[in-house]
Scaffold this motif. Structure first.
Motif, PDB file in Angstrom:
ATOM      1  N   GLY A  85      14.168   1.730  11.740  1.00 21.34           N
ATOM      2  CA  GLY A  85      12.769   1.446  11.485  1.00 21.34           C
ATOM      3  C   GLY A  85      12.528   0.314  10.512  1.00 21.34           C
ATOM      4  O   GLY A  85      13.441  -0.389  10.066  1.00 21.34           O
ATOM      5  N   VAL A  86      11.253   0.154  10.180  1.00 22.08           N
ATOM      6  CA  VAL A  86      10.799  -0.932   9.311  1.00 22.08           C
ATOM      7  C   VAL A  86       9.804  -0.384   8.301  1.00 22.08           C
ATOM      8  O   VAL A  86       8.920   0.407   8.664  1.00 22.08           O
ATOM      9  CB  VAL A  86      10.120  -2.051  10.135  1.00 22.08           C
ATOM     10  N   PHE A  87       9.942  -0.811   7.049  1.00 17.93           N
ATOM     11  CA  PHE A  87       8.918  -0.538   6.035  1.00 17.93           C
ATOM     12  C   PHE A  87       8.491  -1.862   5.427  1.00 17.93           C
ATOM     13  O   PHE A  87       9.319  -2.614   4.900  1.00 17.93           O
ATOM     14  CB  PHE A  87       9.434   0.395   4.943  1.00 17.93           C
ATOM     15  N   LEU A  88       7.204  -2.146   5.531  1.00 15.77           N
ATOM     16  CA  LEU A  88       6.635  -3.368   4.970  1.00 15.77           C
ATOM     17  C   LEU A  88       5.475  -2.991   4.064  1.00 15.77           C
ATOM     18  O   LEU A  88       4.519  -2.342   4.508  1.00 15.77           O
ATOM     19  CB  LEU A  88       6.157  -4.298   6.090  1.00 15.77           C
ATOM     20  N   TYR A  89       5.584  -3.389   2.795  1.00 14.26           N
ATOM     21  CA  TYR A  89       4.515  -3.145   1.828  1.00 14.26           C
ATOM     22  C   TYR A  89       4.110  -4.465   1.205  1.00 14.26           C
ATOM     23  O   TYR A  89       4.958  -5.229   0.724  1.00 14.26           O
ATOM     24  CB  TYR A  89       4.973  -2.174   0.737  1.00 14.26           C
ATOM     25  N   VAL A  90       2.800  -4.740   1.219  1.00 14.76           N
ATOM     26  CA  VAL A  90       2.261  -5.949   0.606  1.00 14.76           C
ATOM     27  C   VAL A  90       1.296  -5.533  -0.500  1.00 14.76           C
ATOM     28  O   VAL A  90       0.290  -4.864  -0.232  1.00 14.76           O
ATOM     29  CB  VAL A  90       1.532  -6.829   1.643  1.00 14.76           C
ATOM     30  N   PRO A  91       1.592  -5.898  -1.755  1.00 20.31           N
ATOM     31  CA  PRO A  91       0.755  -5.455  -2.873  1.00 20.31           C
ATOM     32  C   PRO A  91      -0.651  -6.062  -2.844  1.00 20.31           C
ATOM     33  O   PRO A  91      -0.938  -7.007  -2.099  1.00 20.31           O
ATOM     34  CB  PRO A  91       1.529  -5.944  -4.112  1.00 20.31           C
ATOM     35  N   LYS A  92      -1.482  -5.543  -3.686  1.00 21.46           N
ATOM     36  CA  LYS A  92      -2.866  -5.981  -3.821  1.00 21.46           C
ATOM     37  C   LYS A  92      -2.949  -7.488  -4.102  1.00 21.46           C
ATOM     38  O   LYS A  92      -2.190  -8.020  -4.910  1.00 21.46           O
ATOM     39  CB  LYS A  92      -3.516  -5.202  -4.971  1.00 21.46           C
ATOM     40  N   ASN A  93      -3.832  -8.154  -3.368  1.00 20.08           N
ATOM     41  CA  ASN A  93      -4.149  -9.585  -3.554  1.00 20.08           C
ATOM     42  C   ASN A  93      -3.009 -10.538  -3.182  1.00 20.08           C
ATOM     43  O   ASN A  93      -3.113 -11.738  -3.423  1.00 20.08           O
ATOM     44  CB  ASN A  93      -4.595  -9.878  -4.987  1.00 20.08           C
ATOM     45  N   LEU A 104       6.394   1.262   9.639  1.00 20.08           N
ATOM     46  CA  LEU A 104       5.341   1.647   8.698  1.00 20.08           C
ATOM     47  C   LEU A 104       4.956   0.421   7.875  1.00 20.08           C
ATOM     48  O   LEU A 104       5.783  -0.145   7.165  1.00 20.08           O
ATOM     49  CB  LEU A 104       5.832   2.774   7.781  1.00 20.08           C
ATOM     50  N   ILE A 105       3.690   0.018   7.999  1.00 13.67           N
ATOM     51  CA  ILE A 105       3.179  -1.160   7.290  1.00 13.67           C
ATOM     52  C   ILE A 105       2.007  -0.735   6.425  1.00 13.67           C
ATOM     53  O   ILE A 105       1.072  -0.083   6.902  1.00 13.67           O
ATOM     54  CB  ILE A 105       2.736  -2.253   8.281  1.00 13.67           C
ATOM     55  N   VAL A 106       2.065  -1.108   5.157  1.00 11.65           N
ATOM     56  CA  VAL A 106       0.993  -0.812   4.210  1.00 11.65           C
ATOM     57  C   VAL A 106       0.549  -2.127   3.566  1.00 11.65           C
ATOM     58  O   VAL A 106       1.339  -2.778   2.867  1.00 11.65           O
ATOM     59  CB  VAL A 106       1.447   0.182   3.127  1.00 11.65           C
ATOM     60  N   ALA A 107      -0.682  -2.518   3.824  1.00 10.92           N
ATOM     61  CA  ALA A 107      -1.254  -3.726   3.222  1.00 10.92           C
ATOM     62  C   ALA A 107      -2.314  -3.294   2.217  1.00 10.92           C
ATOM     63  O   ALA A 107      -3.374  -2.781   2.604  1.00 10.92           O
ATOM     64  CB  ALA A 107      -1.858  -4.626   4.300  1.00 10.92           C
ATOM     65  N   ASP A 108      -2.014  -3.487   0.940  1.00 14.34           N
ATOM     66  CA  ASP A 108      -2.942  -3.061  -0.112  1.00 14.34           C
ATOM     67  C   ASP A 108      -4.182  -3.955  -0.099  1.00 14.34           C
ATOM     68  O   ASP A 108      -4.260  -4.943   0.618  1.00 14.34           O
ATOM     69  CB  ASP A 108      -2.232  -3.111  -1.470  1.00 14.34           C
ATOM     70  N   SER A 109      -5.154  -3.614  -0.929  1.00 11.88           N
ATOM     71  CA  SER A 109      -6.463  -4.266  -0.881  1.00 11.88           C
ATOM     72  C   SER A 109      -6.362  -5.785  -1.029  1.00 11.88           C
ATOM     73  O   SER A 109      -5.595  -6.305  -1.844  1.00 11.88           O
ATOM     74  CB  SER A 109      -7.381  -3.700  -1.967  1.00 11.88           C
ATOM     75  N   HIS A 110      -7.113  -6.493  -0.186  1.00 12.20           N
ATOM     76  CA  HIS A 110      -7.239  -7.957  -0.206  1.00 12.20           C
ATOM     77  C   HIS A 110      -5.894  -8.682  -0.047  1.00 12.20           C
ATOM     78  O   HIS A 110      -5.729  -9.800  -0.528  1.00 12.20           O
ATOM     79  CB  HIS A 110      -7.950  -8.409  -1.487  1.00 12.20           C
TER      80      HIS A 110
END
Length: 433
Positions: free
Chosen positions: A153-161, A186-192
């Motif tokens: 699998g894949v985990f991608l997290y992008v922090p805020k801004n 699983l991809i999580v894109a934080d605010s903005h």
């Protein structure tokens, strides 16, 4: 290491496999619960397609991945897909990740891009918050089985801004029909934040071998964030592709789906956007080509909860030989989603009198102050267009090819990586040849 699992699996074997991989106890418990559910639930029942006639049990045996030190050590079918000069790539071969790179610049910004199994161990608290929250394990037998047996699998997290300017690429390959191949993305894109992710799902073994690719995708789009998700599937004739995608979009967030289902075998593709936030939006573009006696169920769905939420769906399918495609577009506007706007278009181009293509636009509206519309068509290549091109010195076969390519171009041009778009064009040439 290889551990054979039955289908449906039982709690003991699912937990034993999880512990043998050193997974955290919360994940061991999740897999065990899912395995028990898989024994009690029924398979999904997509519109006008009985997938229980497909070979759904060839899930294979888990095979421990062996990492490689450079892209040159990857199988040829994978190397061909690696974008030259990329610093951000993840490769899964059969049951696990074998290669990965993330640029120092993105890592310094807090971006996480790794295989999901590693993320569960190193970023457990973050992953646990989201894993199987959009794609529920209790939905049906397929989701439960996937939750019990997923690998790599894949985990991608992008922090805020944080805005990621370059696309991130994953290549998910099966090179052994007998090895389990069940990635979860699983991809999580934080605010903005802003990010583009593209994956290739590919097979590199004998077409006659039966195997199942059961995959899950979960995307969480934070307030004001934008996620572009591109995916090209080209599995061989013996494969059954079962892929479920879910996105949850918060206030003023946006998801853009670009899906190319170009398998040679049976395909169940279900892509859904849950527009939870006010001002949230979803844009989905899907293409599919069927040939021989291939069967495909392609569903695109947008569910509106937020005020002034917007969705647009475009699906284009080309059917050859005696292939069958059921194309479903579903727009659901829930009570309270005032000012929502949902539009959809499904078009099927038939190249053979034996081929079948059904376009099913569905609008489910529980609110008055909204806009919603649909268009659907099933037809053949326009003979007048063919005649016009032939009058310009183009052969009939080339004229038809150009018309078909023009029919698919609205999706092809949206692929955000040049090399991947060129690869898609090669796949189209092969399937339309």
């Amino acid at each position: 290491m290889s551990i054979q699992l039955s289908t449906p699996t039982d709690r003991q074997s699912a937990e034993a496999l999880a512990r043998s991989k050193g997974e955290p106890e919360w994940l061991v418990a999740l897999r065990g619960e899912a395995a028990e559910l898989a024994a009690t639930l029924g398979w999904p029942k997509p519109e006008k397609m009985n997938i229980e006639k497909w070979n759904l049990t060839a899930v294979g045996a888990y095979e421990q991945a062996v990492a490689v030190g450079s892209a040159s050590e990857l199988p040829e079918v994978v190397r061909e897909l690696v974008t030259d000069g990329t610093e951000n790539i993840l490769v899964q071969q059969n049951s696990g990740a074998v290669y990965g790179k993330l640029s120092a610049e993105l890592a310094a910004k807090g971006v996480i891009f790794t295989d999901l199994e590693t993320a569960c161990k190193e970023h457990g608290e973050l992953v646990q918050k989201y894993l199987f929250q959009a794609l529920k394990k209790e939905e049906d037998k397929l989701t439960a089985l996937h939750a019990a047996l997923w690998n790599g699998g894949v985990f991608l997290y992008v922090p805020k801004n944080v805005e990621v300017e370059v696309p991130l690429q994953a290549i998910l390959a099966t090179t052994k029909a007998e090895a389990s191949f069940a990635p979860h993305i699983l991809i999580v894109a934080d605010s903005h934040s802003r990010v583009t992710y593209v994956d290739n799902v590919v097979a590199a073994h004998n077409d006659a071998n039966a195997y199942v690719h059961h995959a899950g995708v979960e995307v969480f789009v934070g307030p004001g964030a934008v996620v572009r998700f591109g995916s090209i599937h080209q599995l061989s004739e013996g494969g059954v592709d079962l892929t479920l995608r879910r996105a949850v979009i918060d206030n003023d967030g946006r998801i853009e789906w670009i899906i190319s289902d170009l398998n040679d075998g049976a395909t169940l593709s279900d892509t859904s956007s849950l527009l939870k936030g006010n001002g949230s939006s979803s844009d989905a573009k899907v293409i599919s080509i069927g040939k021989n006696s291939q069967q495909m169920s392609i569903t695109t769905r947008a569910v509106h909860f937020g005020l002034s939420s917007e969705s647009d769906m475009i699906t284009r399918a080309v059917m050859k030989d005696s292939a069958t495609a059921i194309i479903n577009g579903i727009t659901k506007i829930e009570k309270g989603a005032t000012k929502a706007n949902g539009q959809q278009t499904e078009r099927v181009l038939m190249l053979s009198p034996k081929a079948r293509g059904d376009a099913n636009p569905i609008l489910l509206i529980d609110e008055d102050d909204v806009k919603a519309g649909h268009a659907a068509s099933v037809g053949q290549v326009n003979p007048e267009q063919v005649y016009y091109l032939m009058s310009r010195g183009i052969s009939k076969a080339e004229a038809e090819r150009l018309i078909i390519y023009g029919f698919l171009i609205p999706v092809v041009t949206e692929i955000p990586i040049d090399a991947v778009r060129e690869q898609l064009e090669r796949v189209l040439e092969r399937k339309l040849g």
